[in-house]
Structures are given as structure tokens and as C-alpha cells.
Design an enzyme around this catalytic site. Structure first.
Site, PDB file in Angstrom:
ATOM      1  N   ARG A   1      38.895  47.699  34.944  1.00 53.40           N
ATOM      2  CA  ARG A   1      39.931  47.153  35.824  1.00 53.40           C
ATOM      3  C   ARG A   1      39.558  45.768  36.350  1.00 53.40           C
ATOM      4  O   ARG A   1      40.424  44.916  36.567  1.00 53.40           O
ATOM      5  CB  ARG A   1      40.201  48.111  36.996  1.00 53.40           C
ATOM      6  CG  ARG A   1      40.786  49.464  36.593  1.00 53.40           C
ATOM      7  CD  ARG A   1      42.016  49.385  35.732  1.00 53.40           C
ATOM      8  NE  ARG A   1      42.569  50.675  35.375  1.00 53.40           N
ATOM      9  CZ  ARG A   1      42.211  51.404  34.309  1.00 53.40           C
ATOM     10  NH1 ARG A   1      41.258  50.984  33.490  1.00 53.40           N
ATOM     11  NH2 ARG A   1      42.806  52.550  34.065  1.00 53.40           N
TER      12      ARG A   1
ATOM     13  N   GLU B   1      40.157  43.399  33.610  1.00 55.76           N
ATOM     14  CA  GLU B   1      41.611  43.187  33.531  1.00 55.76           C
ATOM     15  C   GLU B   1      42.066  42.152  34.559  1.00 55.76           C
ATOM     16  O   GLU B   1      42.937  41.327  34.280  1.00 55.76           O
ATOM     17  CB  GLU B   1      42.309  44.524  33.762  1.00 55.76           C
ATOM     18  CG  GLU B   1      43.800  44.521  33.570  1.00 55.76           C
ATOM     19  CD  GLU B   1      44.377  45.924  33.694  1.00 55.76           C
ATOM     20  OE1 GLU B   1      43.905  46.833  32.977  1.00 55.76           O
ATOM     21  OE2 GLU B   1      45.284  46.124  34.522  1.00 55.76           O
TER      22      GLU B   1
ATOM     23  N   SER C   1      30.790  29.488  43.182  1.00 57.62           N
ATOM     24  CA  SER C   1      29.491  29.881  42.649  1.00 57.62           C
ATOM     25  C   SER C   1      29.372  31.399  42.559  1.00 57.62           C
ATOM     26  O   SER C   1      29.801  32.125  43.456  1.00 57.62           O
ATOM     27  CB  SER C   1      28.377  29.351  43.545  1.00 57.62           C
ATOM     28  OG  SER C   1      27.120  29.772  43.060  1.00 57.62           O
TER      29      SER C   1
END
Lengths: 147, 147, 147, 147, 147, 147, 147, 147, 147, 147
Positions: D88, D91, D114
Site C-alpha cells: 500500500r 501504491e 531528505s
């Protein structure tokens, strides 16, 4: 011209006209699953169905002919799909793949569920905790045989 | 020790003892699909189920604990499966992936069928032309929302 | 026509007109995160929002319709992103992926953070050692259940 | 001996003893996110923290030394994660990657967030529609400069 | 229009006019390394520099604006470069990558050399056995910190 | 036995004994860059240097012989490195690869910077805004010739 | 315009006019191997040779200039070639790669055969059992040196 | 036991005993190229040669039998080699692959140079500018025929 | 112009005119397997056959010339084919590849079945349980020889 | 224990005892193609055949049971095979894949040749120009149907 161009024209026309796959399928007289797959370039239409599709989407005679040519199948741009809606099905293959294999072999023996002699139905399953997508698949069992 | 080692012991013991997944599932009191996936290292057992599994497969106390740890999921050795039985499901994703997407969106709107809040049943469908493998899946519809 | 072409027109117009995502989002009345993702072809606009977007970017009626069609998601050209700004997020998945998994399971049990029922806010965090990018994400916890 | 072996021993011991990451972090006196990442082989412990970890997990003197060596980072076995909980997050990179890029550039200019000068907090967000996982990230903004 | 198109126009014009990167950089008033990277679509020009570049290459107003938009970075068509001149640098990463890591950690501790707060100079080093390419890189050290 | 096993023994012994690469290099009488690369299995030691290394790390006679065998080079487990410290160098190839190519060709003509007849020095560059990692590389220019 | 377009024009013209590489090379006054590689976009022509090539293929002034620009090398569309004629050479790398390495190291020491300071001749070797393709390659030996 | 284990034993013994491939080949009475490839697991020895090899490397009777079994060929751990000495040959395929194809077709017609009915000789070519590696390959031309 | 464009024109014309490969092959006077492969851009036609093909598909003189140029072979868009009809052949390689190898070596010795000196016939095999596709392949055995 | 270990024992024993696949198949009473595939871990033996195999190779009772378990199929270590004997079959898929597809569709309609309801025979075809490997395959035609 290629099947891909016909598919793109169908998709583009569908958006422009605001059509629905289930209505299109009803006019063709086949399931919405099969007709949608066909319009997306994954199935081969017979002349009658091709004619209906051609009328709906305003296809030329040559474009209609492409609907009757067996397509090079495979509808995804990458081997692991990036789209979340489609990825969930890939995830099922990752998580349940070996389970499907074990249960098919336990029930039927050494063989496979055909993805060719196959049909499928997708529907809404009302549920008080949130409606569910239900998919019923059935594919012929094909056995490995000795020779 | 790792969950993989426990999975391998379960598979190896199943072969040696000639056990069946459906019998194991019946003893656990859950579906054969979920229990098989769990034994293959894809689901997390609760203490009661883990105890039953441990007894069936002769697991040690430490091995039993691993059944209760959430596993790193993914049961396939390659991103495109080589085994024909499993490949057929991947092929369905390739051929029907965009169709599933279209029909879910047409029926429900922009969202997905959950692969988490999900259940599945696999059974034999007798057919005079050769029996068929039937799979019924249901997953909760989850909507993308604006924010 | 395709959603990709609409996205490219939006990006191109934004550069030509010197627009800002936060201003566009304000006009739409939704968060800058969601509206930007939508303009980049990752979300589906409702008719009202699509109308506002169409006006801002001078879209045709057909282009506007594409904004209301669910897109094939995935905004990156390669599975591992090459752009340094985006790569840092992929790096977080590589370095912290297993940590996120462990902590979600420890706090919630076996399940996931939804990437669908999800929202996000990005802001500037003033800091004397150099300002910081702050991202607050929240996604619904979804549990794996037995069946 | 390698850091990987130490990591495996830590994970294995955690299962055997039924420990919790948040308790371990409390004993170390640092956040649960950082300590878990460290125990999973992604961070470098200082001598004091390494000593505490070594005591908790019963590490040998040599194993303890490995905790103080900078690890080869990267916690996932494949470039696209197969585990649904971790996927996930991947994704999110696919869907929101270009959005993050646009918004960082709009707010800060040409640069990155960063992933080194970075911290993170994960918590439970109670919600009547189902609790949510909340993640707050903050990373220093670093600018590309001309030269 | 896209940054890629602007980059291609710049390269094409450079060949047609027989320009040199070092001359272009001198007109811009920045290093040849940074200006070349910018012209190849990897850096963002400020309005002044963009104006100079636009004049040199005969860019339109809209093309000039693209020079001021942060690009999606990554200049190679494949993840392992096929061009021998560029491959040698990839080879250095393969052969010396772990050495760089060890020596940075030994000298500085756990952290990285920034590729953002970074600058570089390339020059000819006369040598009786054949001149040498000399590259001096410097990047800010960024430390991983506990939290 | 293989060179990899010797490399692993060297690394493992270094951690156990708390040695430093720069001290080891000083004893060998060569640069820290080359000696570290050699100890990490990327360079071939001559008998004298191999003897010193063998003494430092307590290698057997057979292990020492492996230090004098030309290794199969390539120190990274994946073609795109996952470790952030090493990835930054890969990122430089992605962002600056085409720039290096252009500038080498502009200054020298059609050819490459050798990665074989090559040397390198890494040092700390004190800087009030944070110290910097400086790397000076020099490789012989090799020209493509007609024939 | 790009070098690729020039290469395609050369190939297309060669087919249309029925030219032969060996004749073209004879007019240029260089080997057929080098000239063919150059026409296929892998080498850089000097002004004289470029002029001859431009005349033969009817190139414009701008197209001729591209022949004098160092190309981005790499003539294959996939990392493992699919064309059987070219694949056989890749197969030689797979089967004989480690043998070449061993024998170069045994004869010369630690180093490589240059692919830059390199030349090659391909000819027909008459043979009663069927003529043979003979390829003679020679590349300068380059040694790794300590520093 | 596997051929790989025999190969590893041969390599390991060669290092321990300080043998040379050319001496081994002389004892076998075949070329150094073929014998080295065979010892590296790429060729099949006949009983006589296998006996000589077995004596040189102190192989058991079972290990000797493996030398007479046709191996699964392919000597490289990755499809694009990371070792610089071997990579240069891969680079030749990338740069000259299409040239070889063109020249074979021009001289012989549509067909290939066999990599099976093939032989090769590698030698040192003294040169005042630095000695060169010379490789002479010859493979039977095989024609595609119509049917 | 390229061979690919000629192939696309042939395919497109075949659909538009409703031609059959077997009829086309009969006119050319060669097998349907070879002629189809040629029309799909995988074989080289001689002038006579090219003339017949050109007439059938209405090709220009230049397009006809491309039929006589040896093509860059490889007819699939991905290394693992997605089309189910073609995938089944890839599956045979996966399942039977090592069997083919073993049986060829057992019957013939160390060598291969040529894919160049090769022919093939595909036909319908009537069967009461459903007709079968029969493919008869024959390729010359080529032996590895010592040298 | 796993099927892979049983396969390795079978291969190892075959080498040690100098057995032939055709003799083994004769004892089992099935074709050499099927029996070899089974011994290489690609097919499932029935109890009778498993007993014969177990006797030939001296398998334990548990090892024999593994022969009766449906294996995870796929006999190649890489998706594109490196072994030349096997690669030639992959090359046929690359060169003739689209031809097979066209001819199956022309003769049978939209469907596939089954790789499950499949059999195969490999034999030597004597030929004065060199004997040939002949392979006869037959697979049931399976049609895509509408639903």
C-alpha cells in the site's frame, strides 16, 4: 489500422457519449463481462455482434472487421499492474495462488481450471457493513494425463 | 527459525502423513480456503486454531508461535507465475483486468474490491461436458473519496 | 482522446499560464493534495469540480468528460522512480517498509492501512536548521478476518 | 557472521519471547519507529543502545558489535513489494509520487525532502467509522543549487 | 509541450549551429557541468539564465518557461546504461560502491554524501602516458540521526 | 572455497576486532580506496600485500591464495542499489550521465574515461555549513579510433 | 532531428537503392566493420567521411552534421537480443564469458581487453563442410593497477 | 551432487595448487579455450579427457562422471554481466551486434554464424603501444531455408 | 520506411480484404508456416515470392524491397508472451525444456536441434473428444565438437 | 523434504548409475517424454509408476510419496533460458509465436492449443545431410466461447 486503434475509438466514444457497458451488452445480447472484454480488445466478435457494436460506436466497415479478428490478448501495460483496482486481483494471485493450486489438486487431481473454457459474472452484494463486489468464476477442469 | 520453515514443515508433514486440507480445515472449524492459505504461510492463526494446527502437524511450541505472527505475504517465487495451474489466474488478470476495472467503476463508482475484507469459496460444479472449477469471491467495495 | 492527453494539456497550460496548484485547489474547494493528484490523472472529479478545472485550463467539453472517468492509475514511468524527489519516498519504502508492517501489526493486528480510504496533508515546518517538509497521512485500518 | 544473521536472531527471539517493539523502544529510550527499523537491520545503534538491545535479545558480544556497524540498507526482497501491508505504501508512491513532487517544488522550489535527516511517528487515530493509521513524517528540505 | 521537447530542440540546435557547452556556460555565468545538465533537462534555470539559454537556442516564450519548471529527472533510457562512456560510471558504482560506503562511514559515521547539495568539476589532466579525465565531486555529508 | 567466503571472513573479522580500513591500508602501503576495494573482493593483491592482509585478518594459506586470484567483480546485490549511501552515486549516473558524456566528448573527442586505468581519492572537506565528502577521480582518456 | 533519424534514413535509402556496405566502406576508405557500425549510429565520422556518406545517402547538411556528433551507443532494443543472428554472439558471452576472463587473466594478469581501442575483421572462410564466418578481434590489454 | 559442485571443486583446487589452464589443456591434448570452458562447466568431456581432468584435480569417480554429462550451460550470474572483463564482450554485442548481422547477411545471405559448430583461439599480440588481446572465432554459416 | 511498417500494412490489408494465409501460401508455392512467418516479418522473401506477395497486398516497389531484406527477428512485444495462444508454447518450454534437453542429449549426444535449419507443419488432427492441433517440427542436429 | 530434493536425487543417481531415460520409461510403461518430465519434477506419478521409479532410484518411502504430489511446475532458472539447447525452443516462440497464433486461428477459430491435454514424441529422423531431431506435438483445441 490495428485492433488497438479500434479499442481506443470505442473507449473514446463511450466517454463522449456517456454510454454504459451493461446497456451495450444488453443490446448485443451477451453478458456484460464478455462484451466489455471484447470492446476492450480481448475477445472476438461474430459478425452479428460486431455489427451491433459498430452501430453503437459509429465504426467504419474496416474498423468493424477488426472486431472479428482474434486479438493479441493482454490488456495491461506492465506485468505487475500499477492501477489499484486491478492490482488487488494480482495481489489475490500472490496471496492465494498456491492455495488455489492445492485445492484444485485436492478436489480434482493434477490439472488446471481453464481460462479459455471459462465464464464469469460480477455483481453487487448488498451488505449492511458496506456493499460487496461478488465475482463468480467457472472454468472447465482440464487434467494432465499420462501418455 | 522463520515462518517459511514452519510452512515447509507443514507441507512436508502433510505429504508424509497423507492429510487433506479439507479435513484439516474441518478440525479448525474454518473454511478450507482460509485454512489452506494460513498453512501455506499467508494468514495469521489465533491461539486456538494455532493449537489445532500444531497438534495435527506435530509442531513445537516455538513453531506454533510463528503461526500467530503476521507473515510477510506473497506465495509465488516469480512475479509472473510459471506453474500452469496458477498462471491461468494471472492470465485472467491480463485478459480481464481492465474489464473488472470498468465494471466495478460502472456499478460502484471510483474505488476497489478489497482483497483484505475478502472471502472466497472454491467448489466443484458438475457438468456433463466435464466438471468445472467454480470460485465465488466477495470483497468489500471501498471508495476513493475527495478530501 | 485519452486521460493522458488531458493531463498533458493541463500540465502544459499550467506552465504557460504560470498557475499554482494551491490556487487551483482553493477554487475547487478541496485539498491541494487531492486536486493536484486529480489534475495529474490519478483521481476522478465530480461534475462540479470538473467544470471548475475545465474553466481554469480551457478544456473542451470532451476533455472535461475525461476528468470524470476513473483513470488507470500509476503516475511513474518506471517501477523504481529515477527522479530524486520521488525516489526518496521509494527509499522510505525500502528502508521503513518492514518497520511500518511491524508497527501496524503490533498496534492493530493483522491488516493494512488503506491507500483508498486515505487522506494526506503536506506542509512546511519552519525549522532554524532549515525548514522541513511535513507529511501527515491517515488511512483506515482494514483487518484480515477469518472465514 | 553478518548483520542479517543478527536481525534474524532478533526477530526469532522476539517471537519466542513474545516481546513488543514499543516496550523495547521504551527501554532503549528512543522512538518505536527508529528502534524497530534498527532491530530490523536498517539503522546503526550506538554502544549504549546496542548494549540494551543485546541484553533484551541475549546477543553475544560479537552480535552486539554488528548492531553498531552501518548496515547495507533495503529491507524488501523484491523491488515491488508483494506483501499487501507494505505494498500500500508503494501504491502511494505510484499514485501520489508526482503530486508530492509538484507540491514540494511549489512550496519550496527545486529540491527534495531528505530521507536521511528524517523522522516519523506512527499512531492510532480513533474514528467512529473504524480507527485509522496515522503517519507523520518530517524530512529536511534540501535545495538543488547552481554552481 | 514538454521539457523533453525543449531538450530535444536544444540538442538539435546545438548540432546545427555547432555550439560548445563551455561557451554556453560562460555566457550563462555558471559552471559547464551545471549548465550542460540543465540544457539536457536535469536542472531548473532561473529567469535570467533561462533568458540567456532561450536567446542562444532561439526558444519561444513558452519553451523558455519550461526551462524554469523543475524537471522529472533521470537522463538514461535504461536502468543499466548501454553507452560505453556512461557505462564506465555505472561500472564504478558496481566495483567501488561498497568501498565508497565503507569509507564514508569510517570517516563520517552513518550517513550519505548528498547528491543534491552537490557540485562537480570535470577537467583534463595532462599526462605523458595519455591525458586523463579528472572529476572532482563534493557533496555535503548528511547524517542519519536517532529520534 | 571462494573469494566471497574470504571477503566475508575479512568483513566479519574487521567487525570483531574493530579494525579501520585506513589503518589496514597504511600497513599495506597503498591507498585506502584501493585496499578497501580489494578487501571487499574487487581487486587482486600481489603476494606481498596478500601476506600483510592475511596476517591482519588471520587468513589461512589457502584463503591468502584467493586474494591473489582475479575476482569476478560487481559488489552490489541488485542492478539498482537499494542502500541510500550507494544509491546516491547511482543517482549521479542517472542525473549527470549524459552531462559527463557531453563534456568528455567536447574536451577530448569520441572516447571514454577508463574505469580500469583509474584512481580515486576520497577525503573530508571541512565546511562551516557542514563538512563535505570530496571525491577526486582520474581515469585515462581512451579514444575510439577508425580502422 | 536526432542521430536515430539519420540512421533510419541511411538504412531506408540503402534498401531503396540496393547498396552494399562493403562498397560504401571502400568509398570511405575504411574497413567495412567500422563504416557499417558508423552508418548504424555507433561511430563518429570525421568531416571527410561524413561528406562521402552524405553524398551516398543524399543527406542534408544538418543530417551530415549528426554523423559527426558522438552517438549514444547501444544498437539493440532489448538487453538480451531476440534476433537469432545477434543472439548467437550473446550466447558466446554466456558460454565463454568466464573462459575469456580466465584466459585473459592467465596470459596478461588482472585487466581487460579494451572495447574502445579495438578493431575487428569479419570474413568468409571457405570450408568443404560448409563455409564459415571468421571474426578476428583485437583489443588493447588494459591493466588494473594499484595506487 | 551436481556439475556446479564439480566446477567449484575444480576452481578451488586450481587456486590451491596454483595450476594453469594452458598446462591443463596441454595434458588433455585440446585447445586451452575448450578445456577451460569444460572445466568451468560449459562443455562435456569424453571418458579419456575426463580421466585426465579427474587425475589433475583429484576428483572422485562420481565427480568424474559429472564431467561426461552435458551441462546446463550459461556461466554468468546475471543477464548483463557485472564483471568488467566480461562486460566488454557484452558491450561489443551492444555496439557491434547490428553490424555483425548486416555483414553476415551481406556476405552469406539470411542465416547465422553457428555458436555450436564453433571454435575459437585467444592469443597475445605484441604491440609497441601495449600488447593486444587477439581472439579469432570461426563458426559455420547456417542458412535459413524456405520450405 | 521499415520492415515493421510493411508488416503492419500486410496485416491491415489482410483484415480489410479478408484473405487467408493458406491461400496466400498456395499462391507463393511454399508452406503456410513459412509464408505466414515471412508476412509477419520473420523471414526473407526471394524476388519471385516478394513479387507475388507485393501483388496480393498492393505493396509499392519500395515496400516490396523490404520483403527481401533480412529482418530483425523476434515477433513478441514481451519476453514472456501475454497472449494465451502463444503463452501455451512458452509454457511448454518452461515445463518440457529440460526434458527436451535430456532426450536430445541421450539420443544424439552433446548438441542442439537447429532452429535455423528447421521446418514445421501445423495441421488439424480430427478426434472424437475434440479436434487437436498437431505440430510436426524437424531441425537438424548440430553437435558441439572439441577443438 | 521437497520435490526438488527428490528430483536432485534422481538426477544424481542417474549419473552415478549411468541409467538412460528411455530404459526407465520402458520399465514404467509410458513414453520417454512423459517419464523424463516426471523424473525432472514436472509431472505427477500414480502409485504404481512411483513404485517403479522409487525402486530404480532407491528412493525412501517418503521420497516416493513426493512423486505422487502435484509439483510446482517450471523447470528453468530464468525466464529466458541460457542453455543453448533449450534456448532454441524459446527462439522458436520468438520467431514463430505469432505465426502459430495466426494459423491456429485460421484453421480452428478463436482458441488455443492446450498445453495440458497435450502429448509429444521426440525421435531421430535419419537424413543424409545430417540426422534431424523430430518433435511431434498434439494438443486439444480449446475454443473461447461467448457467454
Amino acid at each position: 489500422m490495428s485492433r488497438l486503434e479500434v479499442t481506443e475509438k470505442i473507449i473514446s466514444t463511450k466517454v463522449a457519449k456517456g454510454l454504459k457497458w451493461s446497456d451495450i451488452a444488453a443490446k448485443v445480447g451477451l453478458s456484460k463481462e464478455w462484451v466489455t472484454a471484447g470492446c476492450l480488445g480481448q475477445m472476438t466478435f461474430d459478425p452479428n455482434a460486431a455489427g451491433i457494436i459498430a452501430t453503437i460506436f459509429g465504426l467504419t466497415e474496416e474498423e468493424k472487421k477488426w472486431l472479428m479478428v482474434v486479438p493479441y490478448r493482454g490488456s495491461l501495460p506492465t506485468s505487475v499492474p500499477t492501477d489499484p483496482t486491478i492490482y488487488r486481483f494480482y495481489e489475490l494471485v500472490q496471496v492465494y495462488g498456491t492455495t488455489w493450486k492445492e485445492l484444485i489438486h485436492e478436489e480434482f487431481g493434477d490439472g488446471i481450471m481453464s481460462a479459455i473454457d471459462f465464464k464469469m459474472d460480477m455483481s453487487r452484494l448488498p451488505d449492511p457493513n458496506g456493499d460487496r463486489v461478488q465475482i463468480v468464476m467457472s472454468g472447465k477442469y482440464l487434467a494432465y494425463k499420462t501418455y
